[in-house]
Design a protein around this motif. Structure first.
Motif, PDB file in Angstrom:
ATOM      1  N   PRO A   1      32.975  33.460  44.218  1.00  0.00           N
ATOM      2  CA  PRO A   1      32.969  34.893  44.502  1.00  0.00           C
ATOM      3  C   PRO A   1      33.905  35.258  45.659  1.00  0.00           C
ATOM      4  O   PRO A   1      34.358  34.385  46.412  1.00  0.00           O
ATOM      5  CB  PRO A   1      31.508  35.166  44.889  1.00  0.00           C
ATOM      6  CG  PRO A   1      30.743  33.982  44.421  1.00  0.00           C
ATOM      7  CD  PRO A   1      31.676  32.829  44.466  1.00  0.00           C
ATOM      8  N   GLY A   2      34.144  36.540  45.797  1.00  0.00           N
ATOM      9  CA  GLY A   2      34.962  37.029  46.896  1.00  0.00           C
ATOM     10  C   GLY A   2      34.235  37.004  48.221  1.00  0.00           C
ATOM     11  O   GLY A   2      33.003  36.909  48.279  1.00  0.00           O
ATOM     12  N   GLY A   3      34.997  37.083  49.301  1.00  0.00           N
ATOM     13  CA  GLY A   3      34.427  37.112  50.642  1.00  0.00           C
ATOM     14  C   GLY A   3      34.998  38.246  51.455  1.00  0.00           C
ATOM     15  O   GLY A   3      35.931  38.930  51.029  1.00  0.00           O
ATOM     16  N   ASN A   4      34.459  38.424  52.647  1.00  0.00           N
ATOM     17  CA  ASN A   4      34.962  39.460  53.547  1.00  0.00           C
ATOM     18  C   ASN A   4      36.059  38.935  54.440  1.00  0.00           C
ATOM     19  O   ASN A   4      36.997  39.642  54.781  1.00  0.00           O
ATOM     20  CB  ASN A   4      33.826  40.005  54.406  1.00  0.00           C
ATOM     21  CG  ASN A   4      34.284  41.131  55.309  1.00  0.00           C
ATOM     22  OD1 ASN A   4      34.819  42.125  54.839  1.00  0.00           O
ATOM     23  ND2 ASN A   4      34.114  40.971  56.624  1.00  0.00           N
TER      24      ASN A   4
ATOM     25  N   GLY B   1      51.067  45.316  44.454  1.00  0.00           N
ATOM     26  CA  GLY B   1      50.040  44.291  44.318  1.00  0.00           C
ATOM     27  C   GLY B   1      49.947  43.651  42.956  1.00  0.00           C
ATOM     28  O   GLY B   1      49.009  42.888  42.687  1.00  0.00           O
ATOM     29  N   SER B   2      50.917  43.878  42.096  1.00  0.00           N
ATOM     30  CA  SER B   2      50.814  43.411  40.713  1.00  0.00           C
ATOM     31  C   SER B   2      51.270  41.970  40.516  1.00  0.00           C
ATOM     32  O   SER B   2      51.015  41.374  39.468  1.00  0.00           O
ATOM     33  CB  SER B   2      51.632  44.317  39.790  1.00  0.00           C
ATOM     34  OG  SER B   2      53.015  44.244  40.102  1.00  0.00           O
ATOM     35  N   GLN B   3      51.971  41.372  41.507  1.00  0.00           N
ATOM     36  CA  GLN B   3      52.467  40.018  41.372  1.00  0.00           C
ATOM     37  C   GLN B   3      52.387  39.290  42.713  1.00  0.00           C
ATOM     38  O   GLN B   3      52.511  39.908  43.770  1.00  0.00           O
ATOM     39  CB  GLN B   3      53.937  39.997  40.915  1.00  0.00           C
ATOM     40  CG  GLN B   3      54.191  40.594  39.554  1.00  0.00           C
ATOM     41  CD  GLN B   3      55.668  40.516  39.178  1.00  0.00           C
ATOM     42  OE1 GLN B   3      56.489  39.915  39.871  1.00  0.00           O
ATOM     43  NE2 GLN B   3      56.010  41.125  38.056  1.00  0.00           N
TER      44      GLN B   3
ATOM     45  N   GLY C   1      52.102  34.352  40.448  1.00  0.00           N
ATOM     46  CA  GLY C   1      50.789  34.885  40.139  1.00  0.00           C
ATOM     47  C   GLY C   1      50.835  36.346  39.777  1.00  0.00           C
ATOM     48  O   GLY C   1      51.842  37.030  40.007  1.00  0.00           O
ATOM     49  N   GLY C   2      49.734  36.840  39.213  1.00  0.00           N
ATOM     50  CA  GLY C   2      49.622  38.237  38.831  1.00  0.00           C
ATOM     51  C   GLY C   2      48.966  39.062  39.911  1.00  0.00           C
ATOM     52  O   GLY C   2      49.088  38.776  41.107  1.00  0.00           O
ATOM     53  N   SER C   3      48.251  40.091  39.513  1.00  0.00           N
ATOM     54  CA  SER C   3      47.641  41.036  40.442  1.00  0.00           C
ATOM     55  C   SER C   3      46.694  40.318  41.403  1.00  0.00           C
ATOM     56  O   SER C   3      45.810  39.569  40.988  1.00  0.00           O
ATOM     57  CB  SER C   3      46.873  42.094  39.653  1.00  0.00           C
ATOM     58  OG  SER C   3      46.279  43.026  40.517  1.00  0.00           O
ATOM     59  N   ALA C   4      46.900  40.546  42.713  1.00  0.00           N
ATOM     60  CA  ALA C   4      46.121  39.808  43.708  1.00  0.00           C
ATOM     61  C   ALA C   4      46.229  40.458  45.074  1.00  0.00           C
ATOM     62  O   ALA C   4      47.100  41.289  45.328  1.00  0.00           O
ATOM     63  CB  ALA C   4      46.606  38.358  43.802  1.00  0.00           C
TER      64      ALA C   4
ATOM     65  N   PRO D   1      41.413  40.402  40.813  1.00  0.00           N
ATOM     66  CA  PRO D   1      42.757  40.966  40.804  1.00  0.00           C
ATOM     67  C   PRO D   1      43.118  41.779  42.046  1.00  0.00           C
ATOM     68  O   PRO D   1      44.226  42.285  42.141  1.00  0.00           O
ATOM     69  CB  PRO D   1      42.714  41.878  39.569  1.00  0.00           C
ATOM     70  CG  PRO D   1      41.295  42.365  39.540  1.00  0.00           C
ATOM     71  CD  PRO D   1      40.474  41.193  39.996  1.00  0.00           C
ATOM     72  N   ASP D   2      42.198  41.903  42.997  1.00  0.00           N
ATOM     73  CA  ASP D   2      42.468  42.700  44.190  1.00  0.00           C
ATOM     74  C   ASP D   2      41.472  42.305  45.269  1.00  0.00           C
ATOM     75  O   ASP D   2      40.784  41.293  45.154  1.00  0.00           O
ATOM     76  CB  ASP D   2      42.385  44.208  43.883  1.00  0.00           C
ATOM     77  CG  ASP D   2      41.072  44.601  43.211  1.00  0.00           C
ATOM     78  OD1 ASP D   2      40.018  44.001  43.541  1.00  0.00           O
ATOM     79  OD2 ASP D   2      41.092  45.488  42.343  1.00  0.00           O
TER      80      ASP D   2
END
Length: 277
Positions: free
Chosen positions: A153-156, A94-96, A114-117, A132-133
């Motif tokens: 913000p993040g979502g479900n 998951g780092s890239q 991209g980076g961590s995602a 990042p996750d």
């Protein structure tokens, strides 16, 4: 680019036993692959990708358009998103974020974008990830390597129709991205809360958190219509939406009210997705 519905099927022991593609009329389906890993069967405008099993374990595979003919696209990832143009994956750790760039001779080419995602969804307006996750904020890829814009913000759950939609982490409501910055509008949701969002050319749909059915967003905040029975999986094409019935059959929405037509089942269907021809 026509989007066709595809089905991942399971046997009587609930084991994944194939991927099938709808033939377009009646109740006829064609099997295009044997046993696969269901969590890694992803489709979109570009096509279908699956995680390899058996002798192909460790690879991600793309569908050539001919039944049972799949080509290796390199190492499997952790999360995937399929846009109209190409495929994105995160590395196993998951780092890239990597973008598929085609082949040089027979060697698959991927570039870091991209980076961590954790990839969430891709579609007509771009590629969306949480960074990042899975617990991170929502980011939209600008199209320039390593340039992702924080849009809120993040979502479900996420979906792309005319824009990006995300559900509240608790499933209480849905938010619509306004297209700039971190501005989102509250558009409500099914009365029983939001389990999952599904989107595409035909619009935005949600399954209810309280299992009360499938709901269609009618374009104005708070305006959601129940159009069918609860399902574990929906798939949205340009002209309709599909759902899996309780007996594992697939149903196509007739366009109004709660009227659906069965298009059969190749075997007991676990999940469905749309992908280009």
């Amino acid at each position: 680019m026509a989007l066709t519905v595809n089905a991942v099927t399971i046997d009587v022991q609930d084991r994944i036993n194939g991927v099938h593609r709808y033939d377009g009329t009646g109740t006829s389906w064609t099997q295009i692959r044997g046993a696969v890993t269901v969590g890694e069967t992803v489709g979109g405008g570009w096509g279908i990708v699956v995680g390899g099993t058996g002798g192909e374990t460790g690879q991600v595979l793309g569908y050539s358009g001919t039944p049972f003919d799949w080509f290796s696209m390199g190492e499997r990832g952790a999360t995937y998103a399929v846009s109209h143009e190409t495929v994105y994956k995160t590395t196993p750790d998951g780092s890239q974020v990597l973008q598929f760039d085609g082949f040089e001779d027979s060697t698959p080419l991927w570039s870091k974008v991209g980076g961590s995602a954790s990839l969430a969804v891709a579609g007509s307006v771009g590629v969306v990830a949480q960074m990042p996750d899975l617990q991170g904020d929502t980011f939209l890829y600008t199209g320039n390597p390593d340039d992702w814009e924080n849009i809120g913000p993040g979502g479900n759950s996420y979906a792309i129709a005319d824009t990006i939609y995300r559900s509240h982490p608790l499933g209480t409501k849905v938010f619509k991205y306004n297209g700039t910055g971190t501005s989102w509008g509250d558009i409500g949701g099914p009365p029983g809360g939001v389990a999952r969002l599904f989107g595409g050319g035909f619009g935005l749909f949600a399954t209810a958190l309280d299992a009360s059915g499938v709901f269609r967003y009618r374009g104005t905040p708070g305006n959601w219509d129940r159009i069918g029975e609860q399902t574990g999986s929906c798939a949205v094409a340009d002209d309709t939406v599909y759902r899996v019935g309780g007996d594992g059959s697939v149903f196509r929405y007739n366009g109004s009210g709660d009227s659906w037509s069965s298009i059969g089942r190749p075997d007991r269907v676990f999940s469905i997705l749309v992908a280009s021809d």
